[in-house]
Structure formats: C-alpha cells, structure tokens
Write a protein that holds these residues in place. Structure first.
Motif, PDB file in Angstrom:
ATOM      1  N   ARG A  37       0.828  -1.210   0.000  1.00 51.59           N
ATOM      2  CA  ARG A  37       0.000   0.000   0.000  1.00 51.59           C
ATOM      3  C   ARG A  37       0.862   1.260   0.000  1.00 51.59           C
ATOM      4  NH1 ARG A  37      -4.903   1.483   4.250  1.00 51.59           N
ATOM      5  NH2 ARG A  37      -5.134   3.664   3.617  1.00 51.59           N
ATOM      6  N   ALA A  38       1.946   1.231   0.798  1.00 48.49           N
ATOM      7  CA  ALA A  38       2.842   2.395   0.832  1.00 48.49           C
ATOM      8  C   ALA A  38       3.461   2.649  -0.536  1.00 48.49           C
ATOM      9  CB  ALA A  38       3.932   2.176   1.877  1.00 48.49           C
ATOM     10  N   LEU A  39       3.809   1.574  -1.245  1.00 46.70           N
ATOM     11  CA  LEU A  39       4.377   1.725  -2.583  1.00 46.70           C
ATOM     12  C   LEU A  39       3.352   2.318  -3.538  1.00 46.70           C
ATOM     13  CD1 LEU A  39       6.618   1.198  -4.673  1.00 46.70           C
ATOM     14  CD2 LEU A  39       5.671  -1.106  -4.975  1.00 46.70           C
ATOM     15  N   ASP A 136     -15.594  -7.770 -10.081  1.00 46.24           N
ATOM     16  CA  ASP A 136     -15.758  -7.182 -11.414  1.00 46.24           C
ATOM     17  C   ASP A 136     -14.877  -5.955 -11.630  1.00 46.24           C
ATOM     18  OD1 ASP A 136     -17.043  -5.612  -9.578  1.00 46.24           O
ATOM     19  OD2 ASP A 136     -18.834  -5.263 -10.796  1.00 46.24           O
ATOM     20  N   ALA A 137     -13.987  -5.678 -10.684  1.00 44.21           N
ATOM     21  CA  ALA A 137     -13.116  -4.501 -10.815  1.00 44.21           C
ATOM     22  C   ALA A 137     -12.050  -4.752 -11.877  1.00 44.21           C
ATOM     23  CB  ALA A 137     -12.464  -4.183  -9.483  1.00 44.21           C
ATOM     24  N   ALA A 138     -11.859  -3.779 -12.749  1.00 41.22           N
ATOM     25  CA  ALA A 138     -10.878  -3.924 -13.829  1.00 41.22           C
ATOM     26  C   ALA A 138      -9.472  -3.566 -13.376  1.00 41.22           C
ATOM     27  CB  ALA A 138     -11.275  -3.054 -15.016  1.00 41.22           C
ATOM     28  N   SER A 139      -9.375  -2.800 -12.287  1.00 42.69           N
ATOM     29  CA  SER A 139      -8.058  -2.383 -11.809  1.00 42.69           C
ATOM     30  C   SER A 139      -8.150  -1.951 -10.350  1.00 42.69           C
ATOM     31  CB  SER A 139      -7.531  -1.216 -12.659  1.00 42.69           C
ATOM     32  OG  SER A 139      -8.372  -0.083 -12.518  1.00 42.69           O
ATOM     33  N   VAL A 140      -6.998  -1.679  -9.771  1.00 43.27           N
ATOM     34  CA  VAL A 140      -6.942  -1.130  -8.413  1.00 43.27           C
ATOM     35  C   VAL A 140      -7.175   0.378  -8.523  1.00 43.27           C
ATOM     36  CG1 VAL A 140      -5.503  -0.760  -6.384  1.00 43.27           C
ATOM     37  CG2 VAL A 140      -5.324  -2.899  -7.667  1.00 43.27           C
ATOM     38  N   ARG A 141      -8.240   0.836  -7.921  1.00 45.09           N
ATOM     39  CA  ARG A 141      -8.606   2.245  -8.082  1.00 45.09           C
ATOM     40  C   ARG A 141      -7.945   3.159  -7.063  1.00 45.09           C
ATOM     41  NH1 ARG A 141     -14.933   0.964  -8.228  1.00 45.09           N
ATOM     42  NH2 ARG A 141     -14.122  -0.498  -6.678  1.00 45.09           N
ATOM     43  N   SER A 142      -7.558   2.597  -5.913  1.00 44.33           N
ATOM     44  CA  SER A 142      -6.888   3.414  -4.906  1.00 44.33           C
ATOM     45  C   SER A 142      -5.915   2.563  -4.119  1.00 44.33           C
ATOM     46  CB  SER A 142      -7.910   4.048  -3.948  1.00 44.33           C
ATOM     47  OG  SER A 142      -8.525   3.057  -3.147  1.00 44.33           O
ATOM     48  N   THR A 147      -4.723  -3.330   0.876  1.00 38.84           N
ATOM     49  CA  THR A 147      -4.563  -3.522   2.310  1.00 38.84           C
ATOM     50  C   THR A 147      -4.858  -4.972   2.658  1.00 38.84           C
ATOM     51  OG1 THR A 147      -5.210  -1.229   2.788  1.00 38.84           O
ATOM     52  CG2 THR A 147      -5.307  -2.810   4.602  1.00 38.84           C
ATOM     53  N   ILE A 148      -3.853  -5.680   3.084  1.00 42.05           N
ATOM     54  CA  ILE A 148      -4.050  -7.073   3.488  1.00 42.05           C
ATOM     55  C   ILE A 148      -4.451  -7.092   4.952  1.00 42.05           C
ATOM     56  CG2 ILE A 148      -2.941  -9.312   3.806  1.00 42.05           C
ATOM     57  CD1 ILE A 148      -1.188  -8.706   1.433  1.00 42.05           C
ATOM     58  N   ASP A 149      -5.671  -7.535   5.197  1.00 47.96           N
ATOM     59  CA  ASP A 149      -6.184  -7.582   6.570  1.00 47.96           C
ATOM     60  C   ASP A 149      -6.929  -8.889   6.778  1.00 47.96           C
ATOM     61  OD1 ASP A 149      -8.529  -7.221   5.144  1.00 47.96           O
ATOM     62  OD2 ASP A 149      -8.770  -5.115   5.734  1.00 47.96           O
ATOM     63  N   ASP A 150      -7.823  -8.910   7.747  1.00 51.92           N
ATOM     64  CA  ASP A 150      -8.537 -10.137   8.101  1.00 51.92           C
ATOM     65  C   ASP A 150      -9.369 -10.708   6.954  1.00 51.92           C
ATOM     66  OD1 ASP A 150      -7.460  -9.955  10.584  1.00 51.92           O
ATOM     67  OD2 ASP A 150      -9.287  -9.315  11.603  1.00 51.92           O
TER      68      ASP A 150
END
Length: 205
Positions: A37-39, A136-142, A147-150
C-alpha cells in the motif's frame, strides 16, 4: 519448560510449531501488505514501481503458500494428537473442518503459472481473487485497496482473520494443558538488587 511440557507427546510440539508458523506467516502477510500500500501511495518512477510491486506481490504469494503448508501440516499433527489425548478431539476436529477447504487448493497453489506476475494484469487478477478488489473490478482504483487484513482470502478460499483466530485458539488450548510457554525460573542463588528512593541498596540472595 514446565514439568507438564516434559510429558507432552511429540505431536504437541510439532502441532504447536506449525500453528505458531501459521500466525507468523499471517503477521508477515499483513506487514507486506502495508509495504504494498505504501508503494502504491508513492509509486515514484514507473519502471522502478513495476519491479518493486512485482517483488512485493511475489513475497505475498510466497507467504501465502507458506501459511497453507503450515496449516496442512498442523491438520496432520492435530489428528495425531486427538488419537492420544481425548481432550483435543473436539478442537482438533473443529480446526480440521474449518480448514478443510484448503485441501482443494493444494494442486492449484502448486501451479503458479497463472500468477507469475509477468504483467500488471496478472497482479490485478491475483488481488481480485484474494478479495482486495471487487470481482468485477478492472483495476486497483486506490492504494487503500491494497490492504491485506482479516478479509484477505487465503488460496481464494478462507479469510485470513478467522484462520488466524482458529490457529491462535488451538495454540492457547495446547498451552493451557501442557504449559508450553512457561518461562524458566531464575537460577537459585541469583542476587537481586533493589534501589530505594533514599539511595540505600537492599540485596536479596
């Protein structure tokens, strides 16, 4: 080590080691997710970003595979323990049934050709399958989506949080019965010095 731990079956130690390994891999997954996420928040040079993101994605996948392997080994030792200690029959069965879905993932996880991250699209497919973005998301929008969580889906099948909770609960049950993590008592004759407010010193043998 306590006198109870000395009488623990070998399967207890093996099981505890693998459960601890599950927890450690889970913590490392979350930490590497913070790096990802920081990257994404500060990508810098596009060419360098692609290389760094691939490196992180490969680390995440490696940790995921390590976690799955630890869980499967823990299942084996849980069954062995249940055969010699009836107290763990119920919790062992619960752990086995809760992680049964990972058995189907062994062949799939062993074949990494579909997730070798040769392109950005491969990474998108990976994060989509782990629940980081919508199906259905085509890309990472933000960046916040990385964020890897539970809720991270281990091997596309089981959420990380509940899996770690099961491992931690099982490890606590082992410790409560066998006192695996009791700290060693101080050696006899150790001198303890206490400092008083007045500056006087009190020594105890």
């Amino acid at each position: 080590m306590s006198r109870y731990a000395a009488r623990a079956p070998l399967s207890v130690y093996m099981l505890a080691d693998h459960l601890d390994g599950v927890l450690a891999a889970g913590e490392d997954l979350i930490a590497r997710g913070h790096d990802w996420r920081a990257l994404a928040e500060n990508p810098g040079d596009p060419a360098e970003f692609a290389l760094r993101q691939r490196r992180i994605a490969e680390d995440v996948r490696g940790l995921e595979l390590m976690l799955v392997a630890r869980v499967l080994k823990a299942r084996t030792h849980a069954r062995s323990l249940a055969e010699v200690d009836d107290r763990f029959r119920a919790v062992g069965t619960l752990f086995a049934s809760g992680t049964n879905v990972l058995l189907d993932a062994v062949t799939e996880c062993g074949d990494a050709r579909s997730e070798d991250f040769d392109s950005g699209e491969d990474i998108i497919s990976y994060v989509r399958s782990r629940g980081l973005i919508a199906p259905d998301a085509a890309s990472v929008r933000s960046a916040a989506e990385l964020t890897i969580d539970d809720s991270f889906l281990i091997a596309k099948r089981i959420a990380l949080g509940p899996l770690l909770d099961m491992a931690a609960a099982f490890l606590d049950a082992l410790d409560s019965q066998y006192e695996l993590f009791v700290e060693a008592e101080p050696e006899r004759g150790t001198r303890i010095t206490l400092e008083r407010d007045e500056g006087d010193r009190l020594s105890l043998n």
